[in-house]
Design a protein around this motif. Structure first.
Motif, short mmCIF file in Angstrom:
data_model
loop_
_atom_site.label_atom_id
_atom_site.label_comp_id
_atom_site.label_asym_id
_atom_site.label_seq_id
_atom_site.Cartn_x
_atom_site.Cartn_y
_atom_site.Cartn_z
N PRO A 168 42.84 31.97 32.62
CA PRO A 168 42.71 32.50 31.25
C PRO A 168 43.55 33.75 30.99
CG PRO A 168 40.57 31.86 32.10
CD PRO A 168 41.53 31.73 33.25
N LEU A 169 43.78 34.56 32.03
CA LEU A 169 44.61 35.75 31.83
C LEU A 169 46.02 35.34 31.40
CD1 LEU A 169 43.66 37.93 34.94
CD2 LEU A 169 43.00 38.33 32.57
N ASP A 170 46.50 34.23 31.92
CA ASP A 170 47.85 33.76 31.57
C ASP A 170 47.86 33.15 30.17
OD1 ASP A 170 49.01 34.60 33.96
OD2 ASP A 170 48.27 32.82 35.00
N LEU A 171 46.76 32.52 29.78
CA LEU A 171 46.69 31.97 28.41
C LEU A 171 46.75 33.11 27.39
CD1 LEU A 171 44.05 29.15 28.90
CD2 LEU A 171 46.53 28.95 28.67
N GLN A 172 46.16 34.26 27.75
CA GLN A 172 46.25 35.43 26.87
C GLN A 172 47.71 35.84 26.69
OE1 GLN A 172 44.21 37.13 25.00
NE2 GLN A 172 45.67 38.76 24.52
N LEU A 173 48.47 35.81 27.78
CA LEU A 173 49.89 36.22 27.69
C LEU A 173 50.69 35.22 26.86
CD1 LEU A 173 50.53 37.45 31.34
CD2 LEU A 173 49.81 38.77 29.36
N LEU A 177 48.38 21.36 23.68
CA LEU A 177 47.54 21.51 22.49
C LEU A 177 47.30 22.99 22.17
CD1 LEU A 177 46.04 19.89 20.36
CD2 LEU A 177 44.03 19.90 21.84
N TYR A 178 47.17 23.78 23.20
CA TYR A 178 46.99 25.23 23.02
C TYR A 178 48.22 25.84 22.33
CZ TYR A 178 46.20 30.11 24.51
OH TYR A 178 46.01 31.47 24.55
N PHE A 179 49.41 25.51 22.82
CA PHE A 179 50.63 26.06 22.22
C PHE A 179 50.76 25.61 20.75
CE2 PHE A 179 52.48 25.53 26.75
CZ PHE A 179 51.99 26.77 27.15
N ALA A 180 50.51 24.32 20.52
CA ALA A 180 50.67 23.77 19.17
C ALA A 180 49.66 24.41 18.21
CB ALA A 180 50.50 22.26 19.20
N SER A 181 48.43 24.62 18.69
CA SER A 181 47.39 25.20 17.82
C SER A 181 47.73 26.65 17.47
CB SER A 181 46.03 25.16 18.52
OG SER A 181 45.73 23.84 18.89
N LEU A 182 48.28 27.38 18.44
CA LEU A 182 48.69 28.76 18.16
C LEU A 182 49.80 28.77 17.12
CD1 LEU A 182 48.69 30.25 21.77
CD2 LEU A 182 47.20 30.93 19.88
N PHE A 240 40.62 23.24 26.71
CA PHE A 240 40.96 23.77 25.39
C PHE A 240 40.75 22.65 24.38
CE2 PHE A 240 43.90 24.53 21.86
CZ PHE A 240 43.37 25.72 21.41
N LEU A 241 39.83 22.88 23.44
CA LEU A 241 39.47 21.86 22.44
C LEU A 241 39.21 20.50 23.12
CD1 LEU A 241 42.00 22.75 19.54
CD2 LEU A 241 39.69 23.60 19.91
N GLY A 242 38.55 20.57 24.25
CA GLY A 242 38.15 19.35 24.95
C GLY A 242 39.19 18.81 25.93
N TYR A 243 40.40 19.37 25.91
CA TYR A 243 41.45 18.88 26.82
C TYR A 243 41.55 19.79 28.04
CZ TYR A 243 43.23 15.46 23.48
OH TYR A 243 43.36 14.37 22.65
N PRO A 244 41.44 19.22 29.26
CA PRO A 244 41.59 20.07 30.45
C PRO A 244 42.90 20.86 30.42
CG PRO A 244 40.76 17.92 31.06
CD PRO A 244 41.11 17.83 29.60
N ILE A 245 42.78 22.14 30.76
CA ILE A 245 43.95 23.04 30.75
C ILE A 245 43.92 23.80 32.08
CG2 ILE A 245 42.63 24.76 29.40
CD1 ILE A 245 45.31 25.54 28.05
N TYR A 246 44.83 23.47 32.96
CA TYR A 246 44.79 23.99 34.32
C TYR A 246 45.52 25.32 34.39
CZ TYR A 246 43.40 19.15 35.13
OH TYR A 246 42.78 17.92 35.08
N GLN A 247 44.90 26.34 33.83
CA GLN A 247 45.52 27.66 33.74
C GLN A 247 44.47 28.73 34.00
OE1 GLN A 247 48.81 28.40 32.94
NE2 GLN A 247 49.35 26.23 32.84
#
Ligand SMILES: C[S@@+](CC[C@H](N)C(=O)[O-])C[C@H]1O[C@@H](n2cnc3c(N)ncnc32)[C@H](O)[C@@H]1O
Length: 229
Positions: A50-55, A80-85, A41-48
Motif C-alpha cells: 500500500p505504501l507504493d500505491l500511495q506513491l 484498474l487502480y491507475f485508470a480509476s485515478l 482494489f475494487l474487488g480485483y487482486p492488486i499485488y502491491q
C-alpha cells in the motif's frame, strides 16, 4: 548547508542505524507475511505494498500522464487502480492504461474500463510491442515493469520500454527488494541488479530515492527512475 547536513545524517542513521535495522526487519516481516498478496482494489487482486500505491497516486496526480503502461498484469488490480485515478483527476478520455501479460487470467479478462487496453504475450516479444505502439500512437507517460523479475528479462524490458517514458516522468522497476534487498534472498540476480547495470550505461534516467524514503521502505526501493532527458 546545515539543513543538507541534517538531511544526509538522518538518511545515514535511517539506513545503517537501529532505525535501518528495524525498517529492514519490518520490510522483511511484511513481505514474508504475504499480506500484500491479499490486497484488492475494487474487488480485483492488486499485488502491491500500500505504501507504493500511495506513491503511484501522487505521481499520477502530479504528472497527469497520457499513458500508464504496466508489464505483468496478474489479476488486473493495478491497471484498474491507475485508470480509476485518471478518471478521478479528470484525465482526457484518450489517456490510456496499457497492460501486457504472458497469460491473461480470467479475472483480468473481465476488466471493462474504457481506458484499459490489455495485450497477451511476452512483454519482450517485438510483435506485442508493435501492437502496443499502434494503440498508444506516440503517447508517453509512466512505465511500470512487474513481469518476469529475472535480471536479463528486466534489462530487456528497460531497453524496449524506456522510449514510452515521458521526460520528467517515471520508469518504475518493481520488486527491487528481492534477491536479499532485503527479501527473497534465494531469487538470484533480479530487478535491483538490472537497475544498477542499466544506470551504468544510460544517463537519461536518475534514481529518485526522495520519492519513497519518507515512507521508510518501498518494495521498489531504488527502482523509481525519473527520466531526466
Ligand atoms: C507479480 S505479477 C504482476 C502483479 C500486478 N502487476 C499487480 O500489481 O497486481 C507478475 C505477472 O507477470 C506475468 N509475466 C511473467 N513473465 C512475463 C513475460 N515474459 N511477459 C509478460 N508478462 C509476464 C505473470 O503472468 C504475472 O501475471
Amino acid at each position: 548547508m546545515k539543513a543538507a547536513l541534517k538531511k544526509a545524517t538522518r538518511s545515514i542513521v535511517l539506513e545503517t542505524g537501529a532505525a535501518g535495522l528495524i525498517t529492514r526487519g519490518f520490510h522483511w516481516l511484511y513481505y514474508q507475511s504475504g499480506a500484500w498478496f491479499e490486497n484488492k482494489f475494487l474487488g480485483y487482486p492488486i499485488y502491491q505494498c500500500p505504501l507504493d500505491l500511495q506513491l503511484y497516486q501522487e505521481l499520477i496526480f502530479r504528472l497527469r500522464p497520457a499513458l500508464v503502461l504496466q508489464t505483468g498484469i496478474a489479476e488486473g488490480g493495478s491497471l484498474l487502480y491507475f485508470a480509476s485515478l485518471m478518471d478521478l483527476i479528470g484525465s482526457p478520455a484518450d489517456a490510456l492504461v496499457v497492460g501486457v501479460d504472458i497469460c491473461l487470467t480470467d479475472r483480468a479478462k473481465t476488466l471493462a474500463h474504457p481506458r484499459i487496453k490489455t495485450f497477451e504475450g511476452s512483454s519482450t516479444d517485438l510483435h506485442v510491442i508493435d501492437r502496443i505502439m499502434s494503440t498508444i500512437k506516440n503517447q508517453t507517460g509512466i512505465v511500470v515493469l512487474d513481469s518476469d523479475h529475472s535480471k536479463t528479462h528486466v534489462l530487456n524490458e528497460i531497453a524496449l520500454y524506456k522510449q514510452f517514458v515521458a521526460i520528467g516522468s517515471y520508469l518504475v522497476v518493481e520488486d527491487t527488494n528481492i534477491n536479499g534487498h532485503p527479501v527473497y534472498s534465494s531469487f538470484g540476480p533480479g530487478p535491483m541488479e538490472a537497475v544498477r547495470e542499466f544506470l551504468r550505461s544510460d544517463n537519461s534516467f536518475v534514481i529518485d530515492d526522495e520519492l519513497w524514503k519518507r515512507n521508510k521502505f518501498s518494495f521498489h526501493q531504488h527502482g523509481w527512475l525519473k527520466r531526466a532527458r
